[in-house]
Write a protein that holds these residues in place. Structure first.
Motif, PDB file in Angstrom:
ATOM      1  N   LEU A 183       0.833  -1.191   0.000  1.00 30.16           N
ATOM      2  CA  LEU A 183       0.000   0.000   0.000  1.00 30.16           C
ATOM      3  C   LEU A 183       0.872   1.247   0.000  1.00 30.16           C
ATOM      4  CD1 LEU A 183      -2.700  -0.996   2.654  1.00 30.16           C
ATOM      5  CD2 LEU A 183      -2.815  -1.235   0.173  1.00 30.16           C
ATOM      6  N   SER A 184       0.359   2.323  -0.568  1.00 31.57           N
ATOM      7  CA  SER A 184       1.074   3.601  -0.550  1.00 31.57           C
ATOM      8  C   SER A 184       1.033   4.207   0.849  1.00 31.57           C
ATOM      9  CB  SER A 184       0.458   4.563  -1.570  1.00 31.57           C
ATOM     10  OG  SER A 184      -0.875   4.896  -1.203  1.00 31.57           O
ATOM     11  N   SER A 185       1.751   5.311   1.043  1.00 35.64           N
ATOM     12  CA  SER A 185       1.930   5.883   2.382  1.00 35.64           C
ATOM     13  C   SER A 185       0.622   6.321   3.026  1.00 35.64           C
ATOM     14  CB  SER A 185       2.894   7.065   2.322  1.00 35.64           C
ATOM     15  OG  SER A 185       2.373   8.092   1.485  1.00 35.64           O
ATOM     16  N   GLU A 186      -0.380   6.711   2.231  1.00 40.45           N
ATOM     17  CA  GLU A 186      -1.683   7.104   2.763  1.00 40.45           C
ATOM     18  C   GLU A 186      -2.768   6.083   2.439  1.00 40.45           C
ATOM     19  OE1 GLU A 186      -2.716  11.050   1.587  1.00 40.45           O
ATOM     20  OE2 GLU A 186      -0.829  11.913   2.261  1.00 40.45           O
ATOM     21  N   GLY A 187      -2.377   4.970   1.812  1.00 41.94           N
ATOM     22  CA  GLY A 187      -3.334   3.919   1.500  1.00 41.94           C
ATOM     23  C   GLY A 187      -4.255   4.236   0.344  1.00 41.94           C
ATOM     24  N   LYS A 188      -3.897   5.213  -0.494  1.00 43.45           N
ATOM     25  CA  LYS A 188      -4.759   5.588  -1.613  1.00 43.45           C
ATOM     26  C   LYS A 188      -4.554   4.702  -2.846  1.00 43.45           C
ATOM     27  CE  LYS A 188      -5.098  10.457  -0.253  1.00 43.45           C
ATOM     28  NZ  LYS A 188      -4.826  11.866  -0.668  1.00 43.45           N
ATOM     29  N   SER A 189      -3.417   4.026  -2.914  1.00 43.37           N
ATOM     30  CA  SER A 189      -3.144   3.124  -4.036  1.00 43.37           C
ATOM     31  C   SER A 189      -2.463   1.870  -3.519  1.00 43.37           C
ATOM     32  CB  SER A 189      -2.274   3.819  -5.095  1.00 43.37           C
ATOM     33  OG  SER A 189      -0.995   4.129  -4.571  1.00 43.37           O
ATOM     34  N   ALA A 190      -2.440   0.841  -4.362  1.00 42.41           N
ATOM     35  CA  ALA A 190      -1.844  -0.437  -3.975  1.00 42.41           C
ATOM     36  C   ALA A 190      -1.186  -1.084  -5.180  1.00 42.41           C
ATOM     37  CB  ALA A 190      -2.905  -1.374  -3.395  1.00 42.41           C
ATOM     38  N   ALA A 191      -0.101  -1.803  -4.929  1.00 41.88           N
ATOM     39  CA  ALA A 191       0.557  -2.632  -5.933  1.00 41.88           C
ATOM     40  C   ALA A 191       0.344  -4.088  -5.527  1.00 41.88           C
ATOM     41  CB  ALA A 191       2.049  -2.312  -6.018  1.00 41.88           C
ATOM     42  N   VAL A 192      -0.238  -4.871  -6.432  1.00 44.88           N
ATOM     43  CA  VAL A 192      -0.601  -6.258  -6.133  1.00 44.88           C
ATOM     44  C   VAL A 192       0.202  -7.173  -7.054  1.00 44.88           C
ATOM     45  CG1 VAL A 192      -2.494  -7.878  -5.846  1.00 44.88           C
ATOM     46  CG2 VAL A 192      -2.918  -5.421  -5.567  1.00 44.88           C
TER      47      VAL A 192
ATOM     48  N   ILE B 236      -1.704  -2.306 -10.533  1.00 45.09           N
ATOM     49  CA  ILE B 236      -1.808  -1.105  -9.719  1.00 45.09           C
ATOM     50  C   ILE B 236      -3.271  -0.732  -9.537  1.00 45.09           C
ATOM     51  CG2 ILE B 236      -1.075   1.283  -9.451  1.00 45.09           C
ATOM     52  CD1 ILE B 236       1.216  -0.792  -9.514  1.00 45.09           C
ATOM     53  N   LEU B 237      -3.675  -0.586  -8.274  1.00 46.86           N
ATOM     54  CA  LEU B 237      -5.009  -0.125  -7.926  1.00 46.86           C
ATOM     55  C   LEU B 237      -4.928   1.305  -7.412  1.00 46.86           C
ATOM     56  CD1 LEU B 237      -6.646  -3.089  -5.956  1.00 46.86           C
ATOM     57  CD2 LEU B 237      -7.415  -2.172  -8.136  1.00 46.86           C
ATOM     58  N   THR B 238      -5.830   2.159  -7.857  1.00 47.60           N
ATOM     59  CA  THR B 238      -5.938   3.517  -7.345  1.00 47.60           C
ATOM     60  C   THR B 238      -7.356   3.742  -6.817  1.00 47.60           C
ATOM     61  OG1 THR B 238      -6.529   4.377  -9.531  1.00 47.60           O
ATOM     62  CG2 THR B 238      -4.184   4.375  -8.943  1.00 47.60           C
ATOM     63  N   GLY B 239      -7.585   4.922  -6.229  1.00 42.93           N
ATOM     64  CA  GLY B 239      -8.913   5.277  -5.753  1.00 42.93           C
ATOM     65  C   GLY B 239      -9.350   4.584  -4.487  1.00 42.93           C
ATOM     66  N   LEU B 240      -8.409   4.007  -3.736  1.00 44.05           N
ATOM     67  CA  LEU B 240      -8.755   3.311  -2.500  1.00 44.05           C
ATOM     68  C   LEU B 240      -9.032   4.312  -1.373  1.00 44.05           C
ATOM     69  CD1 LEU B 240      -6.020   0.523  -2.684  1.00 44.05           C
ATOM     70  CD2 LEU B 240      -8.485   0.177  -2.914  1.00 44.05           C
ATOM     71  N   PRO B 241      -9.984   3.969  -0.477  1.00 38.33           N
ATOM     72  CA  PRO B 241     -10.805   2.750  -0.509  1.00 38.33           C
ATOM     73  C   PRO B 241     -12.171   2.929  -1.188  1.00 38.33           C
ATOM     74  CG  PRO B 241     -11.067   3.814   1.611  1.00 38.33           C
ATOM     75  CD  PRO B 241     -10.107   4.682   0.811  1.00 38.33           C
ATOM     76  N   ASP B 242     -12.529   4.179  -1.517  1.00 29.30           N
ATOM     77  CA  ASP B 242     -13.900   4.456  -1.961  1.00 29.30           C
ATOM     78  C   ASP B 242     -14.213   3.941  -3.356  1.00 29.30           C
ATOM     79  OD1 ASP B 242     -14.385   5.785   0.455  1.00 29.30           O
ATOM     80  OD2 ASP B 242     -13.617   7.673  -0.335  1.00 29.30           O
TER      81      ASP B 242
ATOM     82  N   ALA C  37      -5.621   0.573 -12.474  1.00 29.96           N
ATOM     83  CA  ALA C  37      -5.087   1.703 -13.231  1.00 29.96           C
ATOM     84  C   ALA C  37      -3.924   1.339 -14.138  1.00 29.96           C
ATOM     85  CB  ALA C  37      -4.652   2.807 -12.262  1.00 29.96           C
ATOM     86  N   GLY C  38      -3.334   0.155 -13.969  1.00 26.70           N
ATOM     87  CA  GLY C  38      -2.200  -0.199 -14.815  1.00 26.70           C
ATOM     88  C   GLY C  38      -1.604  -1.531 -14.417  1.00 26.70           C
ATOM     89  N   GLU C  39      -0.658  -1.983 -15.219  1.00 24.93           N
ATOM     90  CA  GLU C  39      -0.007  -3.271 -14.990  1.00 24.93           C
ATOM     91  C   GLU C  39       1.432  -3.193 -15.476  1.00 24.93           C
ATOM     92  OE1 GLU C  39      -0.738  -8.033 -16.015  1.00 24.93           O
ATOM     93  OE2 GLU C  39      -2.274  -6.519 -16.429  1.00 24.93           O
ATOM     94  N   ILE C  40       2.352  -3.748 -14.670  1.00 19.86           N
ATOM     95  CA  ILE C  40       3.768  -3.780 -15.022  1.00 19.86           C
ATOM     96  C   ILE C  40       4.158  -5.220 -15.335  1.00 19.86           C
ATOM     97  CG2 ILE C  40       6.118  -3.310 -14.218  1.00 19.86           C
ATOM     98  CD1 ILE C  40       4.943  -1.243 -12.307  1.00 19.86           C
ATOM     99  N   ASP C  41       4.772  -5.417 -16.484  1.00 15.82           N
ATOM    100  CA  ASP C  41       5.233  -6.739 -16.899  1.00 15.82           C
ATOM    101  C   ASP C  41       6.559  -7.029 -16.212  1.00 15.82           C
ATOM    102  OD1 ASP C  41       5.994  -9.074 -18.119  1.00 15.82           O
ATOM    103  OD2 ASP C  41       5.669  -8.358 -20.166  1.00 15.82           O
TER     104      ASP C  41
END
Length: 265
Positions: A89-98, A108-114, A119-123
């Protein structure tokens, strides 16, 4: 109910528990009633939600903690698919890397938690499989450490720059990314904590503390809320180090345990 510090993931039972009480006088409460068991979970720095992976089908779920006597809710995030093995999770929990090992990808997830959004994918077939990673609150910048024969290579990734190397370290155990995009690095091999300043600019590397300052097998790191101090969990000396990013002496607090992580309450 009485005071509550936050939540913790009980890995042995696959459940989330509240931490009841106050610092120095706290205990774990009963399991939250979620209707699912979890193989892993990360709790937001603001203690308002958790992102987890369910046992069995391996789906990513968002757990919103209930306020007061309200129950917690569980939402499956279908867009990312099953099979995650790690969540950052990012420092404020607004995004996540899974991390998804089977497809060798980082989603990559953004807009957390609402409003969670894929938002994207890294190969990772190009970047390599990370041993540590961090990302910013917008989900636009990811920093990852990948093991190589000569040591741990730290790289950054953004859509604008692609993958760029930030240098080789010994054995990286943890990374943290500040709001102004400075990267904090814990190196277990050299027993050092370093700061890479302005990763999108000059990327200047500064050693903050080393073994002579009390750093001994650092396994976890964290910024203070204002990001002017750094905390380091030392497995070797069974201590927590506190130091300023501006320099000065290191304060050590010893404990009758071997620390493995640092989490904000």
């Amino acid at each position: 109910r009485g005071p509550q510090l936050g939540y913790i993931f009980d890995e042995s039972q696959g459940i989330l528990r509240p931490i009841l009480g106050v610092p120095g006088a706290s205990r774990l409460g009963d399991s939250l009633s979620l209707g699912v068991s979890l193989t892993l979970a990360e709790i937001s720095p603001k203690q308002d939600y958790a992102l987890g992976v369910t046992q069995g089908d391996g789906m990513l779920v968002l757990v919103i903690f209930g306020e007061g006597d309200q129950p917690s809710s569980v939402q499956t995030i279908e867009s990312v698919g099953p099979g995650a093995s790690h969540i950052s999770l990012s420092s404020e929990g607004k995004s996540a890397a899974v991390l998804f090992p089977e497809s060798k990808s980082l989603r990559i997830l953004t807009g957390l938690p609402d409003s969670p959004l894929l938002a994207g994918e890294i190969d990772l077939r190009l970047a390599g499989f990370p041993e540590a990673l961090a990302l910013d609150n917008e989900g636009k910048l990811v920093v990852l450490s990948v093991p190589e024969p000569q040591g741990s290579r730290i790289s950054m990734y953004s859509r604008e720059t692609g993958l760029q190397s930030l240098g080789i370290f010994g054995k990286v155990s943890a990374l943290k990314l500040s709001a102004d995009r400075n990267v904090l690095v814990a190196d277990r091999e050299s027993h050092e904590v370093s700061l890479i300043q302005d990763v999108l600019g000059g990327a200047q590397r500064i050693r903050l503390a080393a073994r002579e300052d009390g750093i001994d097998d650092p396994v976890a790191i964290a910024f203070s809320i204002e990001e002017r101090r750094v905390f380091v969990a030392n497995a070797g000396s069974r201590s927590i180090a506190s130091l300023s990013v501006d320099g000065g002496p290191t304060a050590l607090t010893f404990c009758d345990c071997t620390p493995t992580t640092l989490e904000r309450l």
